[in-house]
Design an enzyme around this catalytic site. Structure first.
Site, PDB file in Angstrom:
ATOM      1  CB  SER A  57      -0.907   0.004   1.225  1.00 14.11           C
ATOM      2  OG  SER A  57      -0.142   0.231   2.391  1.00 14.11           O
ATOM      3  CE  LYS A  58      -1.358   6.051  -3.439  1.00 10.93           C
ATOM      4  NZ  LYS A  58      -1.943   4.853  -4.042  1.00 10.93           N
TER       5      LYS A  58
END
Length: 488
Positions: free
Chosen positions: A256-257
RNA sequence: GACCCCGUCGUCCAGCCUGGUCUAGGACACAGGCCUUUCAAGCCUGGAACACGGGUUCGAAUCCCGUCGGGGUCGCCA
């Protein structure tokens, strides 16, 4: 099942609801490699049936990133082909027609349950310890019921009937996987907005496009029984499935980010060669079995095989990517490195003199590079007249002895007008000043580059040339040593 | 919670299918050294793993069962 001799048809089908992720990129790569290595076709299809989240900007960027990676498609957006269109939003008619046929065949039915009703009944099921699946309420509506609903103008979805049974998926990567369909429930194939659900769109398109092998992420494994049911209802051969394990972040969690760089585009902007990303991604979850780690694209195609794909999830390791990337750049011609690096110099607003100079600089700089964008920082002394001195360099230069050495060296260098720095001048300066070894080279390096580490010093001197080197030495003398001397 | 997948060095992989050749191999990272009158690069060396417990077997990383751990899926998202 498919005849072994049938040509392979694979596809990569991203949904344009975000940037192309390294995980998706690897899926695309494996599909592409499988097609290339078997002489098959690679189709690109855009799954934009989520009206709220899909955008044409994302579609553009994804296409652009896949192109950048070098994964050319045989059919798809911008390319055409016999099975188009390749945007699902342009294929709505086929989904609607097929859904009607399935209803007529009693394989599907209209469902008038609202989302609110569904939610309530699901909660009830959960509280009673039952599976939260659709209860089949609208499965046996009479013609009158339907008419009543339609008169009221109620919206409806179309659900596909799932009979309880055991279904076995023969997965190319995982082997046999058994599913109990009594746990599934009738699923939606047409949403109330007239768009197909993901399951329906994928299965119908794969069927219509003649896809023979579906290679996708492991998150789709539990969806596969639904897709197989759909293929059977269409009366076509079910493709073979292969589910790739997930790529995880450094903490073992889903990418994820917060793991930093995860989108392909960011790697592109950071200046990684696309071949290096491709090479690294290929290594993540696949192995040729012989220990080779660095490949050209051709070698990858020749060596690729579904058999070499591993079942367990893998953690994305930026350090290994860097290693692959630096290896790639080390082998590249200085002129090619220059071509790829110049855009980064331009973006940084650097006046890099001319291309020949850049090429010459690359020849000495390349061993220090991990990405193309590194040329800006790691080669700053090549591009900037007013290069900066870092703390370590200042520390070196503030020593009086170094100043003494440089002073003598400058005098010895008076006749130096071309070629590399004369070793004799350095030796004499060393003797005269009593400074030697580590100190002198550290001193020269710090003086002309502002750093204490970097590429080969002789190469730097050579590239900079006598004029620039002498000028820099003079400046440094002025700036550090003279000042020191005056103070003391 | 239910169902599914996975489990070899810190990380990525090899070995597992077809048990012995595994005192488990390679790579990244890390540590040390060599080379270079500097640094980097390169080269060499080193530490580092079969999740656990049973079973089968003369013999198990490899086969079977269980446990534990991680991940995934249970949407009118894809």
């Amino acid at each position: 099942m498919n005849n072994v001799k049938d040509p392979v048809v694979v596809r990569f089908a991203p949904s344009p609801t975000g940037m192309l992720h390294v995980g998706n990129a690897r899926t695309a790569l494996f599909n592409w490699l499988f097609a290339k290595s078997t002489g098959g076709r690679f189709i690109l299809r855009i799954e934009d049936t989520d009206c709220d989240r899909s955008t044409s900007e994302y579609t553009k960027m994804i296409l652009d990133n896949i192109r950048w990676l070098g994964l050319s498609w045989d059919e798809g957006p911008g390319k055409g082909g016999d099975n188009g269109p390749y945007l699902q939003s342009e294929r709505l008619v086929s989904y609607r027609e097929k859904a009607e046929i399935l209803i007529k065949e009693k394989k599907a039915y209209r469902c008038y349950c609202t989302q609110e009703e569904l939610e309530i009944r699901k909660q009830e099921a959960v509280s009673q310890g039952k599976q939260p699946i659709y209860d089949g309420k609208c499965r046996n509506l009479t013609a009158e019921d339907i008419q009543k609903h339609d008169e009221k103008g109620s919206g409806y979805t179309v659900r596909f009937i799932v009979e309880p049974q055991e279904l076995i998926v023969e997965d190319l990567i995982r082997g046999q996987v058994r599913f109990d369909l009594s746990l599934y429930g009738d699923f939606i194939i047409m949403k109330s907005n007239g768009y197909p659900s993901f399951h329906f769109a994928v299965a119908l398109d794969d069927a219509l496009m003649g896809v023979t092998h579906v290679i996708r992420g492991e998150d789709h494994l539990p969806n596969t029984p639904r897709h197989m049911l759909l293929f059977r209802s269409f009366g076509v051969i079910t493709p073979q499935f292969g589910h790739l394990s997930m790529i995880l972040g450094p903490d073992g969690q889903r990418l994820s980010k917060r793991h930093g760089v995860t989108s392909v585009d960011e790697y592109r902007q950071k200046g990684y060669p696309p071949q290096a990303l491709v090479n690294y991604l290929a290594l993540l979850g696949w192995s040729p079995g012989d220990g080779q780690e660095l490949f050209s694209v051709e070698e990858l195609i020749n060596k690729f095989s579904l058999k070499g794909i591993s079942k367990s999830a893998s953690i994305f390791d930026p350090q290994k990517l860097d290693w692959v990337s630096s290896n790639y750049i080390h082998k590249e011609d200085p002129s090619d490195i220059a071509i790829h690096s110049i855009p980064f110099l331009q973006d940084a607003g650097i006046d890099y003199v001319d291309e020949d100079y850049v090429v010459k600089a690359m020849a000495v700089l390349k061993l220090s590079l991990i990405t193309y964008s590194d040329v800006v920082q790691k080669g700053s002394f090549f591009w900037n007249k007013e290069y900066e001195f870092n703390d370590e360099a200042i520390e070196v230069l503030e020593r009086c002895e170094v100043g003494k050495f440089i002073e003598v060296l400058l005098v010895n260098l008076k006749d130096w007008v071309e070629g590399s720095m004369p070793g004799e001048a350095v030796r004499n300066a060393s003797l005269a000043s009593g400074i030697k070894g580590k100190e002198i080279y550290h001193g020269i390096r710090a003086a002309i580059t502002g750093m204490v580490s970097g590429p080969d010093l002789a190469g730097i001197v050579n590239t900079l040339g006598p004029e620039r080197v002498q000028k820099r030495l003079k400046c440094v003398l002025q700036k550090f040593w003279m000042a020191d001397k005056n103070e003391s």
